[in-house]
Design a protein around this motif. Structure first.
Motif, PDB file in Angstrom:
ATOM      1  N   ALA A  26      -3.518 -26.359  65.670  1.00 27.53           N
ATOM      2  CA  ALA A  26      -4.910 -25.817  65.708  1.00 27.53           C
ATOM      3  C   ALA A  26      -4.899 -24.263  66.147  1.00 27.53           C
ATOM      4  O   ALA A  26      -5.595 -23.482  65.522  1.00 27.53           O
ATOM      5  CB  ALA A  26      -5.815 -26.673  66.569  1.00 27.53           C
ATOM      6  N   ARG A  27      -4.080 -24.181  67.153  1.00 25.57           N
ATOM      7  CA  ARG A  27      -4.238 -22.547  67.721  1.00 25.57           C
ATOM      8  C   ARG A  27      -3.690 -21.592  66.733  1.00 25.57           C
ATOM      9  O   ARG A  27      -4.045 -20.757  66.181  1.00 25.57           O
ATOM     10  CB  ARG A  27      -3.308 -22.303  68.951  1.00 25.57           C
ATOM     11  N   ALA A  28      -2.494 -21.986  65.986  1.00 24.39           N
ATOM     12  CA  ALA A  28      -1.733 -21.197  64.917  1.00 24.39           C
ATOM     13  C   ALA A  28      -2.841 -21.102  63.764  1.00 24.39           C
ATOM     14  O   ALA A  28      -2.726 -20.129  63.152  1.00 24.39           O
ATOM     15  CB  ALA A  28      -0.365 -22.017  64.524  1.00 24.39           C
ATOM     16  N   THR A  29      -3.609 -22.120  63.604  1.00 27.15           N
ATOM     17  CA  THR A  29      -4.445 -22.085  62.238  1.00 27.15           C
ATOM     18  C   THR A  29      -5.359 -21.206  62.456  1.00 27.15           C
ATOM     19  O   THR A  29      -5.874 -20.308  61.681  1.00 27.15           O
ATOM     20  CB  THR A  29      -4.943 -23.347  61.876  1.00 27.15           C
ATOM     21  N   VAL A  30      -5.972 -21.133  63.697  1.00 28.68           N
ATOM     22  CA  VAL A  30      -7.174 -20.184  64.132  1.00 28.68           C
ATOM     23  C   VAL A  30      -6.520 -18.635  64.114  1.00 28.68           C
ATOM     24  O   VAL A  30      -7.257 -18.049  63.466  1.00 28.68           O
ATOM     25  CB  VAL A  30      -7.803 -20.584  65.467  1.00 28.68           C
ATOM     26  N   ALA A  31      -5.631 -18.570  64.528  1.00 27.43           N
ATOM     27  CA  ALA A  31      -4.911 -17.132  64.612  1.00 27.43           C
ATOM     28  C   ALA A  31      -4.552 -16.567  63.169  1.00 27.43           C
ATOM     29  O   ALA A  31      -4.778 -15.689  62.900  1.00 27.43           O
ATOM     30  CB  ALA A  31      -3.522 -17.305  65.242  1.00 27.43           C
ATOM     31  N   ALA A  32      -4.221 -17.715  62.276  1.00 28.28           N
ATOM     32  CA  ALA A  32      -3.655 -17.653  60.805  1.00 28.28           C
ATOM     33  C   ALA A  32      -5.334 -16.982  60.117  1.00 28.28           C
ATOM     34  O   ALA A  32      -5.302 -16.320  59.063  1.00 28.28           O
ATOM     35  CB  ALA A  32      -3.280 -18.331  60.267  1.00 28.28           C
ATOM     36  N   VAL A  42     -15.199 -13.861  60.895  1.00 29.95           N
ATOM     37  CA  VAL A  42     -14.494 -13.286  59.837  1.00 29.95           C
ATOM     38  C   VAL A  42     -14.920 -13.850  58.500  1.00 29.95           C
ATOM     39  O   VAL A  42     -15.739 -14.878  58.430  1.00 29.95           O
ATOM     40  CB  VAL A  42     -12.870 -13.661  59.708  1.00 29.95           C
ATOM     41  N   GLU A  43     -14.903 -13.057  57.358  1.00 29.66           N
ATOM     42  CA  GLU A  43     -15.207 -13.525  56.129  1.00 29.66           C
ATOM     43  C   GLU A  43     -13.706 -13.703  55.057  1.00 29.66           C
ATOM     44  O   GLU A  43     -13.050 -12.769  55.094  1.00 29.66           O
ATOM     45  CB  GLU A  43     -15.944 -12.385  55.404  1.00 29.66           C
ATOM     46  N   LEU A  44     -13.602 -14.954  54.647  1.00 30.67           N
ATOM     47  CA  LEU A  44     -12.489 -15.492  53.881  1.00 30.67           C
ATOM     48  C   LEU A  44     -12.870 -15.806  52.662  1.00 30.67           C
ATOM     49  O   LEU A  44     -14.213 -16.486  52.515  1.00 30.67           O
ATOM     50  CB  LEU A  44     -11.598 -16.430  54.689  1.00 30.67           C
ATOM     51  N   PRO A  45     -12.147 -15.752  51.585  1.00 29.61           N
ATOM     52  CA  PRO A  45     -12.334 -16.241  50.170  1.00 29.61           C
ATOM     53  C   PRO A  45     -12.655 -17.767  50.251  1.00 29.61           C
ATOM     54  O   PRO A  45     -11.804 -18.457  51.119  1.00 29.61           O
ATOM     55  CB  PRO A  45     -11.231 -15.758  49.348  1.00 29.61           C
ATOM     56  N   ASP A  46     -13.587 -18.299  49.521  1.00 28.14           N
ATOM     57  CA  ASP A  46     -13.706 -19.637  49.441  1.00 28.14           C
ATOM     58  C   ASP A  46     -12.738 -20.348  48.508  1.00 28.14           C
ATOM     59  O   ASP A  46     -13.083 -20.292  46.910  1.00 28.14           O
ATOM     60  CB  ASP A  46     -15.182 -19.978  48.838  1.00 28.14           C
ATOM     61  N   ALA A  48      -9.054 -23.358  47.918  1.00 32.00           N
ATOM     62  CA  ALA A  48      -8.602 -24.498  48.416  1.00 32.00           C
ATOM     63  C   ALA A  48      -7.889 -24.214  49.737  1.00 32.00           C
ATOM     64  O   ALA A  48      -7.899 -24.968  50.925  1.00 32.00           O
ATOM     65  CB  ALA A  48      -7.777 -25.061  47.575  1.00 32.00           C
ATOM     66  N   ALA A  49      -7.156 -23.124  49.862  1.00 29.68           N
ATOM     67  CA  ALA A  49      -6.450 -22.899  51.126  1.00 29.68           C
ATOM     68  C   ALA A  49      -7.339 -22.580  52.351  1.00 29.68           C
ATOM     69  O   ALA A  49      -7.000 -23.118  53.555  1.00 29.68           O
ATOM     70  CB  ALA A  49      -5.393 -21.550  50.904  1.00 29.68           C
ATOM     71  N   THR A  50      -8.181 -21.824  52.071  1.00 31.86           N
ATOM     72  CA  THR A  50      -9.204 -21.674  53.322  1.00 31.86           C
ATOM     73  C   THR A  50      -9.886 -22.880  53.867  1.00 31.86           C
ATOM     74  O   THR A  50     -10.111 -23.252  54.777  1.00 31.86           O
ATOM     75  CB  THR A  50     -10.319 -20.367  52.892  1.00 31.86           C
ATOM     76  N   ARG A  51     -10.240 -23.775  52.645  1.00 34.92           N
ATOM     77  CA  ARG A  51     -11.012 -24.929  52.857  1.00 34.92           C
ATOM     78  C   ARG A  51     -10.052 -25.897  53.804  1.00 34.92           C
ATOM     79  O   ARG A  51     -10.350 -26.538  54.637  1.00 34.92           O
ATOM     80  CB  ARG A  51     -11.513 -25.836  51.801  1.00 34.92           C
ATOM     81  N   VAL A  57      -9.459 -27.347  61.733  1.00 35.95           N
ATOM     82  CA  VAL A  57     -10.132 -27.003  62.844  1.00 35.95           C
ATOM     83  C   VAL A  57     -11.523 -26.899  62.742  1.00 35.95           C
ATOM     84  O   VAL A  57     -12.220 -26.135  63.387  1.00 35.95           O
ATOM     85  CB  VAL A  57      -9.701 -25.431  63.275  1.00 35.95           C
ATOM     86  N   ARG A  58     -11.954 -27.784  62.105  1.00 31.61           N
ATOM     87  CA  ARG A  58     -13.542 -28.057  61.807  1.00 31.61           C
ATOM     88  C   ARG A  58     -14.169 -28.283  63.192  1.00 31.61           C
ATOM     89  O   ARG A  58     -15.539 -27.890  63.377  1.00 31.61           O
ATOM     90  CB  ARG A  58     -13.765 -29.238  60.972  1.00 31.61           C
ATOM     91  N   HIS A  59     -13.835 -28.924  64.380  1.00 36.18           N
ATOM     92  CA  HIS A  59     -14.163 -29.011  65.636  1.00 36.18           C
ATOM     93  C   HIS A  59     -14.355 -27.740  66.175  1.00 36.18           C
ATOM     94  O   HIS A  59     -15.145 -27.649  67.437  1.00 36.18           O
ATOM     95  CB  HIS A  59     -13.598 -30.004  66.177  1.00 36.18           C
ATOM     96  N   MET A  60     -13.821 -26.624  65.985  1.00 35.79           N
ATOM     97  CA  MET A  60     -13.799 -25.350  66.572  1.00 35.79           C
ATOM     98  C   MET A  60     -14.528 -24.256  66.009  1.00 35.79           C
ATOM     99  O   MET A  60     -14.752 -23.182  66.575  1.00 35.79           O
ATOM    100  CB  MET A  60     -12.267 -24.972  66.922  1.00 35.79           C
ATOM    101  N   VAL A  61     -14.912 -24.478  64.773  1.00 33.48           N
ATOM    102  CA  VAL A  61     -15.371 -23.235  63.980  1.00 33.48           C
ATOM    103  C   VAL A  61     -17.004 -23.824  63.297  1.00 33.48           C
ATOM    104  O   VAL A  61     -17.235 -25.002  63.105  1.00 33.48           O
ATOM    105  CB  VAL A  61     -14.471 -22.854  62.882  1.00 33.48           C
ATOM    106  N   LYS A  62     -17.648 -22.517  63.043  1.00 32.27           N
ATOM    107  CA  LYS A  62     -18.841 -22.884  62.522  1.00 32.27           C
ATOM    108  C   LYS A  62     -18.671 -21.861  61.177  1.00 32.27           C
ATOM    109  O   LYS A  62     -18.157 -20.999  61.013  1.00 32.27           O
ATOM    110  CB  LYS A  62     -20.193 -22.388  63.056  1.00 32.27           C
ATOM    111  N   VAL A  63     -19.131 -22.768  60.043  1.00 27.54           N
ATOM    112  CA  VAL A  63     -18.730 -21.961  58.697  1.00 27.54           C
ATOM    113  C   VAL A  63     -20.311 -21.915  57.939  1.00 27.54           C
ATOM    114  O   VAL A  63     -21.147 -22.823  57.992  1.00 27.54           O
ATOM    115  CB  VAL A  63     -18.080 -22.917  57.595  1.00 27.54           C
ATOM    116  N   GLU A  64     -20.344 -20.764  57.216  1.00 25.68           N
ATOM    117  CA  GLU A  64     -21.456 -20.369  56.561  1.00 25.68           C
ATOM    118  C   GLU A  64     -21.121 -19.555  55.231  1.00 25.68           C
ATOM    119  O   GLU A  64     -20.215 -19.156  55.464  1.00 25.68           O
ATOM    120  CB  GLU A  64     -22.463 -19.288  57.324  1.00 25.68           C
TER     121      GLU A  64
END
Length: 66
Positions: A26-32, A42-46, A48-51, A57-64
């Motif tokens: 999970a730490r590595a995913t957040v860093a990536a 951060v803004e990332l493209p919508d 499949a990879a980003t999803r 790490v859905r328990h650690m982030v808020k997505v809009e």
């Protein structure tokens, strides 16, 4: 005539929980995703990879949608 290009869809991802005490994967995913500090966004493209990263790490982030 000028053709308008549709804006690429992006997601705004904010780290709302600390990576302290989380499993290394999970730490590595957040860093990536480019998140280093709490409440950083951060803004990332919508796509499949980003999803997939968000799902891990859905328990650690808020997505809009941006």
């Amino acid at each position: 005539m000028a053709a308008k290009k549709e804006a690429a869809k992006t997601l705004k991802i904010t780290l709302v929980r600390s990576t302290i005490g989380q499993v290394p994967k999970a730490r590595a995913t957040v860093a990536a995703m480019g998140l280093k500090k709490m409440h950083q966004t951060v803004e990332l493209p919508d796509n499949a990879a980003t999803r997939g990263q968000i799902q891990r790490v859905r328990h650690m982030v808020k997505v809009e949608e941006a």
